[in-house]
Design a protein around this motif. Sequence first.
Motif, PDB file in Angstrom:
ATOM      1  N   UNK A 111      31.950  38.006  39.438  1.00 16.96           N
ATOM      2  CA  UNK A 111      32.072  39.163  38.834  1.00 16.96           C
ATOM      3  C   UNK A 111      33.376  39.741  38.658  1.00 16.96           C
ATOM      4  N   UNK A 112      34.340  39.717  39.980  1.00 17.40           N
ATOM      5  CA  UNK A 112      35.495  40.100  40.177  1.00 17.40           C
ATOM      6  C   UNK A 112      36.390  39.595  39.151  1.00 17.40           C
ATOM      7  N   UNK A 113      36.394  37.998  39.221  1.00 11.90           N
ATOM      8  CA  UNK A 113      37.079  37.683  38.085  1.00 11.90           C
ATOM      9  C   UNK A 113      36.950  37.622  36.641  1.00 11.90           C
ATOM     10  N   UNK A 114      35.598  37.999  36.195  1.00 10.88           N
ATOM     11  CA  UNK A 114      35.307  38.416  34.962  1.00 10.88           C
ATOM     12  C   UNK A 114      35.828  39.614  34.466  1.00 10.88           C
ATOM     13  N   UNK A 115      35.577  40.569  35.478  1.00 11.29           N
ATOM     14  CA  UNK A 115      36.166  42.029  35.187  1.00 11.29           C
ATOM     15  C   UNK A 115      37.654  41.928  35.085  1.00 11.29           C
ATOM     16  N   UNK A 116      38.401  41.124  35.670  1.00  8.09           N
ATOM     17  CA  UNK A 116      39.859  40.931  35.698  1.00  8.09           C
ATOM     18  C   UNK A 116      40.274  40.376  34.226  1.00  8.09           C
ATOM     19  N   UNK A 117      39.294  39.439  33.887  1.00  5.06           N
ATOM     20  CA  UNK A 117      39.691  38.857  32.510  1.00  5.06           C
ATOM     21  C   UNK A 117      39.483  39.750  31.333  1.00  5.06           C
ATOM     22  N   UNK A 118      38.335  40.497  31.495  1.00  3.61           N
ATOM     23  CA  UNK A 118      37.962  41.400  30.386  1.00  3.61           C
ATOM     24  C   UNK A 118      38.976  42.398  30.246  1.00  3.61           C
ATOM     25  N   UNK A 119      39.564  42.895  31.601  1.00  3.25           N
ATOM     26  CA  UNK A 119      40.504  43.809  31.420  1.00  3.25           C
ATOM     27  C   UNK A 119      41.777  43.610  30.892  1.00  3.25           C
ATOM     28  N   UNK A 120      42.213  42.338  31.136  1.00  6.68           N
ATOM     29  CA  UNK A 120      43.473  41.772  30.754  1.00  6.68           C
ATOM     30  C   UNK A 120      43.362  41.898  29.013  1.00  6.68           C
ATOM     31  N   UNK A 121      42.280  41.294  28.685  1.00  6.95           N
ATOM     32  CA  UNK A 121      41.996  41.123  27.079  1.00  6.95           C
ATOM     33  C   UNK A 121      42.238  42.591  26.459  1.00  6.95           C
ATOM     34  N   UNK A 122      41.730  43.533  27.155  1.00  5.56           N
ATOM     35  CA  UNK A 122      41.871  44.868  26.542  1.00  5.56           C
ATOM     36  C   UNK A 122      43.369  45.455  26.729  1.00  5.56           C
ATOM     37  N   UNK A 123      43.789  45.053  27.921  1.00 11.53           N
ATOM     38  CA  UNK A 123      45.065  45.560  27.952  1.00 11.53           C
ATOM     39  C   UNK A 123      46.143  45.232  27.096  1.00 11.53           C
ATOM     40  N   UNK A 124      45.863  43.719  26.569  1.00 12.60           N
ATOM     41  CA  UNK A 124      46.860  43.068  25.843  1.00 12.60           C
ATOM     42  C   UNK A 124      46.670  43.365  24.358  1.00 12.60           C
ATOM     43  N   UNK A 125      45.766  44.143  23.970  1.00  9.72           N
ATOM     44  CA  UNK A 125      45.196  44.552  22.663  1.00  9.72           C
ATOM     45  C   UNK A 125      46.073  45.524  22.286  1.00  9.72           C
ATOM     46  N   UNK A 126      46.854  45.655  21.205  1.00  7.77           N
ATOM     47  CA  UNK A 126      47.920  46.936  20.919  1.00  7.77           C
ATOM     48  C   UNK A 126      46.983  48.154  20.520  1.00  7.77           C
TER      49      UNK A 126
ATOM     50  N   UNK B  17      44.575  45.132  42.368  1.00  8.16           N
ATOM     51  CA  UNK B  17      45.552  43.939  42.268  1.00  8.16           C
ATOM     52  C   UNK B  17      45.911  44.140  40.663  1.00  8.16           C
ATOM     53  N   UNK B  18      44.928  44.404  39.612  1.00  3.73           N
ATOM     54  CA  UNK B  18      45.190  44.733  38.160  1.00  3.73           C
ATOM     55  C   UNK B  18      45.862  45.842  38.035  1.00  3.73           C
ATOM     56  N   UNK B  19      45.340  47.125  38.568  1.00  2.00           N
ATOM     57  CA  UNK B  19      45.846  48.372  38.454  1.00  2.00           C
ATOM     58  C   UNK B  19      47.389  48.368  38.960  1.00  2.00           C
ATOM     59  N   UNK B  20      47.641  47.712  39.791  1.00  2.00           N
ATOM     60  CA  UNK B  20      49.116  47.801  40.168  1.00  2.00           C
ATOM     61  C   UNK B  20      50.254  47.326  39.352  1.00  2.00           C
ATOM     62  N   UNK B  21      49.650  46.461  38.327  1.00  2.00           N
ATOM     63  CA  UNK B  21      50.559  45.812  37.295  1.00  2.00           C
ATOM     64  C   UNK B  21      50.101  46.498  35.941  1.00  2.00           C
ATOM     65  N   UNK B  22      49.115  47.365  35.934  1.00  8.43           N
ATOM     66  CA  UNK B  22      48.513  47.751  34.666  1.00  8.43           C
ATOM     67  C   UNK B  22      49.650  48.246  33.703  1.00  8.43           C
ATOM     68  N   UNK B  23      50.461  49.277  34.067  1.00  7.79           N
ATOM     69  CA  UNK B  23      51.268  49.771  32.946  1.00  7.79           C
ATOM     70  C   UNK B  23      52.417  48.766  32.464  1.00  7.79           C
ATOM     71  N   UNK B  24      52.909  47.954  33.597  1.00  6.52           N
ATOM     72  CA  UNK B  24      53.948  47.018  33.327  1.00  6.52           C
ATOM     73  C   UNK B  24      53.328  46.089  32.207  1.00  6.52           C
TER      74      UNK B  24
END
Length: 767
Positions: free
Chosen positions: A690-705, A751-758
């Motif tokens: 679950x944690x890995x899949x949450x991370x993957x999903x959020x990265x795909x959102x963050x990377x979308x302009x 972990x993800x939120x620590x690098x969210x804005x960068x």
Amino acid sequence: MNLRKFNYAVLGGSVLLGIVSSANASGLVELSSFEGREGEPVFRAIDADARVVSGKGVTDGKKALRVDFKADKKTSVVEFKTDEVWNCKGLGAYHMQFEATNPGDRSINLQVSLRAGSGAGWNRAVSIPAKSSGSYYFELVGEGVSEDFGMRDDPPTMNIDATKMVSMGFKRKGDFTSVKQVRFFVRNNLFDKSLILDNIRFVSSPERDPNALLGFVDAFGQNASVDFEHKVQSEEHMKELADAELRALAVSAPMKDRSIWGGWKEGPKLEGTGFFRTEKVGGKWAIVDPEGYLFFSSGIANVRMANTSTFTGVDYRDDSVRYIDPEDVTPEDSQGIVAVPREIKEDDFVSNEMRRNLFTWLPDYDDKLAKHYSYRRKTHHGPVPHGQTFSFYQANLERRYGETYPNSFIAKWRDVTLDRMLDWGFTSFGNWAAAEFYHSKRFPYFANGWIIGEYATLSSGNDYWGAMPDPFDPEFARRARVTTETIAEEVLGSPWCIGVFIDNEMSWGNENSVRSRYALALDAISKAEAESPAKAAFMKTLKKKHRGIAKLNKAWGTEIASWGELAKGVPFQDSQLSDGMVEDLSVLMESYARQYFEVVSGALKDVLPNHMYLGPRLTTWGMTREVRKAAVDYVDVMGVNYYREDVGTADWGFLEEIDMPCLIGEFHMGSSDTGCPHPGIIHASDVKDRARMWTDYMKSVIDNPYLVGAHWFQYIDSPITGRAHDGENYNVGFVTQADVPYPNLVAAARKLHAELYQRKYGELKED
């Protein structure tokens, strides 16, 4: 060999998928586990590759079927279909069973759809863990299989050495004694994934355990027979876990790169208006916080008590508890815990014995925890139309934090929740945060409301949450005003309010067919003008365009005698939907959607002029081009609920076209290893997955302009006996029913939120 069709054969209580060969002189059906003694089994791959292989994954004989599911496809499928049927009537109670091997390093959220010879259909799903082999089963016929117990699915009730697939959506009724089609598929995979299938068969089921559901819930609302990390064992244990977390939160602080509003204070500073707004910066859309810092909304939705209660199987004879004020602005599923007078509770009775027997414990009315009983006056779906409910979650809060003054544990819960959100790195709540959070001045939020009332409606034919409003009805406009004024009274102009969601997951139609795309317009046309405000508005549009019934008939290919005949209502079959009619239906559908958004946004702008409007949270199953085209002129951010492994590109081609900020209003992943009978809409193999899949999903959102946020649904696991509204009993919380956070999810969030804005806006960082 000429492979004509699939057929069936019965042997030892099983039906195996096989092939009929014209070269088979005996005329018998060859049993097949993809052995293909005289040829390969019949199958069809759609946006996938499938081939018979040997070696790893073979569980019966020497061959199996390898399916390579392709990434970023709406569906990637392998299909088995017969011209006749697999006749399973002789099996009695039965299930489909198969073996599956996942050779990859990521789990596979596998769905299986089955079409019966009667036409009935059913989807079930399961997560196939990475680098695993196992057996899985799909229940079809038997006692209780199709019975609604008030849960989206039940714990296993048969002793089978295989993993149960859970029902997707509600349980299905119908004649499943024969099968016409079987499909194995995935949706919107983030990566290419492979699966090896073998020994697909229909099998007679063993007898169900008649006591399987008896007392499967313990005193804390947990599965009594399943152990998992941080399962609460006693009230003392619960307090120990709480004290340890409180000590950690006491020394925690918000992430250092955040402004007071949660924006990126290390990035560029734009104009600060004192309220949240949007702006496109460096080719990317962003929310801008009140001080002018770039802001991305990473949040958790449904942080409230309203959906924490479950039916107990008890009801009251006094009808007064079922009264609903027609002027109420809060729908039943958004009601909090409702206190019921003691004298009414004393006159109770068991209305559903099965539900009553699910629990090992419920408090006596003299117990201090009896305050957590409530009442649900109506439901969206389930075997209990109304009745007593109990919130194990709220009772656990009292156990966890104690009570020093009336309901002090709720105040403590609010403080702890805010501390958690900041500690975990989230930047806002999602939709449906309790109004008690609105004025904490610690954390941004989205306000919400529903437009409910006695206005005219239309049907899309797929009214999942109910019929659609007729926005041309003046009563709808009045109710919109009542709702928005109530929201304004709750928000009080607070700059911590990012924006407002109104309504949710509405059935606008979809683009699967002409009928489903224009169903609302067709429903209005079928009604009498005098009874449907939408029909009256559509008549004006059609008369203005065609200026005569003859011209309309020519365009539509119809023979309508007069405008008067059309005004009375004319239904149309799919075969009658000509190109000319479809052109007009598109115009009517857009005008319908435009009227809705104009009414709602107008009411909001009047009472909350400084706050953004995020629409009704659209869905892939209930959204058309006409709706999007209308919405862009009224919403500030396009909210879309999207339950997949990631956002990908398959469903998002419209983003570049509309070029406006969008936000994911809901997504989640759940698993079955913590005792919830149903993982949720998207399945993980365990809590770590679950944690890995949450991370993957959020990265795909963050990377979308175009995407400016994503909200996980929801904060708390569903009651394992089903939420009272519709039976959802999903493992989709960041915390358990005992208010214990899932450590893997928390660690992933930090972990993800620590690098969210960068990650999102790093190239815009100022020196």
